[in-house]
Motif scaffolding. Sequence first.
Motif, mmCIF file in Angstrom:
data_model
loop_
_atom_site.group_PDB
_atom_site.id
_atom_site.type_symbol
_atom_site.label_atom_id
_atom_site.label_comp_id
_atom_site.label_asym_id
_atom_site.label_seq_id
_atom_site.Cartn_x
_atom_site.Cartn_y
_atom_site.Cartn_z
ATOM 1 N N GLU A 223 0.835 -1.211 0.000
ATOM 2 C CA GLU A 223 0.000 0.000 0.000
ATOM 3 C C GLU A 223 0.867 1.257 0.000
ATOM 4 O OE1 GLU A 223 -3.713 -2.181 2.294
ATOM 5 O OE2 GLU A 223 -2.922 -0.311 3.121
ATOM 6 N N HIS A 224 1.951 1.238 0.752
ATOM 7 C CA HIS A 224 2.858 2.394 0.739
ATOM 8 C C HIS A 224 3.475 2.585 -0.649
ATOM 9 C CE1 HIS A 224 3.409 2.209 5.395
ATOM 10 N NE2 HIS A 224 2.366 2.927 5.044
ATOM 11 N N ARG A 225 3.825 1.479 -1.279
ATOM 12 C CA ARG A 225 4.360 1.580 -2.647
ATOM 13 C C ARG A 225 3.346 2.234 -3.580
ATOM 14 N NH1 ARG A 225 8.578 -2.198 -4.526
ATOM 15 N NH2 ARG A 225 9.380 -3.326 -2.728
ATOM 16 N N TYR B 266 -8.510 4.464 2.291
ATOM 17 C CA TYR B 266 -8.403 2.998 2.269
ATOM 18 C C TYR B 266 -7.196 2.530 3.097
ATOM 19 C CZ TYR B 266 -7.267 -1.624 0.527
ATOM 20 O OH TYR B 266 -6.930 -2.958 0.451
ATOM 21 N N HIS B 267 -6.054 3.122 2.839
ATOM 22 C CA HIS B 267 -4.831 2.678 3.518
ATOM 23 C C HIS B 267 -4.875 2.968 5.015
ATOM 24 C CE1 HIS B 267 -0.794 2.027 4.786
ATOM 25 N NE2 HIS B 267 -0.666 3.302 5.123
ATOM 26 N N PHE B 268 -5.317 4.147 5.388
ATOM 27 C CA PHE B 268 -5.332 4.486 6.813
ATOM 28 C C PHE B 268 -6.246 3.530 7.582
ATOM 29 C CE2 PHE B 268 -4.068 9.257 6.181
ATOM 30 C CZ PHE B 268 -2.791 8.851 5.846
ATOM 31 N N LYS B 269 -7.385 3.190 6.992
ATOM 32 C CA LYS B 269 -8.293 2.244 7.652
ATOM 33 C C LYS B 269 -7.610 0.889 7.834
ATOM 34 C CE LYS B 269 -12.986 3.749 6.774
ATOM 35 N NZ LYS B 269 -14.177 3.637 5.964
ATOM 36 N N ALA B 270 -6.941 0.433 6.801
ATOM 37 C CA ALA B 270 -6.272 -0.877 6.869
ATOM 38 C C ALA B 270 -5.187 -0.856 7.943
ATOM 39 C CB ALA B 270 -5.670 -1.221 5.503
ATOM 40 N N GLU B 271 -4.439 0.216 7.978
ATOM 41 C CA GLU B 271 -3.341 0.308 8.947
ATOM 42 C C GLU B 271 -3.881 0.432 10.384
ATOM 43 O OE1 GLU B 271 -0.557 3.771 8.917
ATOM 44 O OE2 GLU B 271 0.788 2.278 8.067
ATOM 45 N N GLU B 272 -4.949 1.173 10.524
ATOM 46 C CA GLU B 272 -5.541 1.322 11.868
ATOM 47 C C GLU B 272 -6.121 -0.010 12.350
ATOM 48 O OE1 GLU B 272 -8.127 4.739 11.458
ATOM 49 O OE2 GLU B 272 -6.404 6.009 10.963
ATOM 50 N N ALA C 100 -2.556 8.499 18.794
ATOM 51 C CA ALA C 100 -1.740 9.591 18.238
ATOM 52 C C ALA C 100 -1.533 9.369 16.735
ATOM 53 C CB ALA C 100 -0.405 9.660 18.956
ATOM 54 N N HIS C 101 -1.323 8.110 16.353
ATOM 55 C CA HIS C 101 -1.120 7.783 14.944
ATOM 56 C C HIS C 101 -2.393 8.080 14.144
ATOM 57 C CE1 HIS C 101 1.100 4.827 12.081
ATOM 58 N NE2 HIS C 101 0.337 5.638 11.383
ATOM 59 N N LYS C 102 -3.529 7.722 14.741
ATOM 60 C CA LYS C 102 -4.811 8.001 14.082
ATOM 61 C C LYS C 102 -5.021 9.494 13.868
ATOM 62 C CE LYS C 102 -9.136 5.980 14.553
ATOM 63 N NZ LYS C 102 -10.225 5.349 15.304
ATOM 64 N N GLU D 221 -2.733 11.684 13.355
ATOM 65 C CA GLU D 221 -1.912 12.049 12.183
ATOM 66 C C GLU D 221 -2.680 11.745 10.903
ATOM 67 O OE1 GLU D 221 1.250 13.262 11.681
ATOM 68 O OE2 GLU D 221 1.571 13.635 13.801
ATOM 69 N N HIS D 222 -3.299 10.573 10.871
ATOM 70 C CA HIS D 222 -4.065 10.181 9.690
ATOM 71 C C HIS D 222 -5.226 11.136 9.448
ATOM 72 C CE1 HIS D 222 -2.756 5.651 9.842
ATOM 73 N NE2 HIS D 222 -1.787 6.449 9.440
ATOM 74 N N GLU D 223 -5.932 11.463 10.523
ATOM 75 C CA GLU D 223 -7.099 12.345 10.360
ATOM 76 C C GLU D 223 -6.677 13.717 9.829
ATOM 77 O OE1 GLU D 223 -8.860 11.967 14.222
ATOM 78 O OE2 GLU D 223 -9.575 9.941 13.744
ATOM 79 N N ASN E 263 8.249 10.888 5.396
ATOM 80 C CA ASN E 263 8.431 11.142 6.830
ATOM 81 C C ASN E 263 7.426 10.362 7.667
ATOM 82 O OD1 ASN E 263 10.571 12.868 6.446
ATOM 83 N ND2 ASN E 263 9.291 14.692 6.358
ATOM 84 N N HIS E 264 6.205 10.273 7.171
ATOM 85 C CA HIS E 264 5.193 9.544 7.930
ATOM 86 C C HIS E 264 5.570 8.061 8.049
ATOM 87 C CE1 HIS E 264 1.230 8.777 9.668
ATOM 88 N NE2 HIS E 264 1.235 7.669 8.949
ATOM 89 N N ILE E 265 6.000 7.479 6.963
ATOM 90 C CA ILE E 265 6.375 6.053 7.014
ATOM 91 C C ILE E 265 7.587 5.865 7.932
ATOM 92 C CG2 ILE E 265 7.253 4.082 5.684
ATOM 93 C CD1 ILE E 265 5.681 5.195 3.257
ATOM 94 N N ILE F 14 6.648 7.639 11.758
ATOM 95 C CA ILE F 14 5.413 7.302 12.474
ATOM 96 C C ILE F 14 5.063 5.819 12.270
ATOM 97 C CG2 ILE F 14 2.968 7.863 12.806
ATOM 98 C CD1 ILE F 14 4.352 10.423 13.265
ATOM 99 N N ASP F 15 4.942 5.420 11.007
ATOM 100 C CA ASP F 15 4.518 4.038 10.749
ATOM 101 C C ASP F 15 5.516 3.018 11.315
ATOM 102 O OD1 ASP F 15 2.294 4.953 9.416
ATOM 103 O OD2 ASP F 15 3.047 4.511 7.406
ATOM 104 N N ARG F 16 6.776 3.272 11.103
ATOM 105 C CA ARG F 16 7.762 2.261 11.495
ATOM 106 C C ARG F 16 7.809 2.020 13.011
ATOM 107 N NH1 ARG F 16 11.627 0.039 8.561
ATOM 108 N NH2 ARG F 16 13.127 0.335 10.246
HETATM 109 FE FE1 FEO Z 1 1.010 4.102 6.415
HETATM 110 FE FE2 FEO Z 1 0.242 5.697 8.979
HETATM 111 O O1 FEO Z 1 0.193 5.488 7.180
#
Ligand code: FEO
Length: 133
Positions: free
Chosen positions: A20-22, A57-63, A76-78, A80-82, A116-118, A121-123
């Motif tokens: 999804e990030h790709r 789509y991606h934010f929902k999957a990741e959450e 906190a991550h959510k 950022e997404h919002e 930067n987010h990946i 935050i994501d990692r």
């Molecule tokens: Fe991969 Fe937090 O977005």
Amino acid sequence: MPLIEWNNAFSVGVQKIDEEHRKFFSITNKLFDSMQGAQDREVVGFVLKELQQYVVYHFKAEESLMKMYNYPNMNAHKQEHEGAIKRVNKLVLDYERGLQTVDIELLKFLSDWIQNHILQIDRKYIPYVRGKV
Ligand code: FEO
């Protein structure tokens, strides 16, 4: 030459999320190509809509993933997404109203934000999902 290129430093160790990030990289590069090719507003608008839909789509999957593995910094991550969803929604609306152009400054902002987010935050959830997904 693409604006933004994937490498293993961006991997979060979850194949679905990496894919999804790709896709984000790919959409950003598509926007870059459409800008360089001076394509008409409709084509650029279509790619922006694709970005808008994929962000949700991606934010929902990741959450869902973070929830499944009880990631403690999920709220906190959510947030950022919002914030990102609001910015992309405004971008699309402003573009449609003729108040925003897709230029190199916007694309650099977008590609910096994604990277930067990946990376920052994501990692951070990697230790909580590694080996479980
Ligand atoms: Fe991969 Fe937090 O977005």
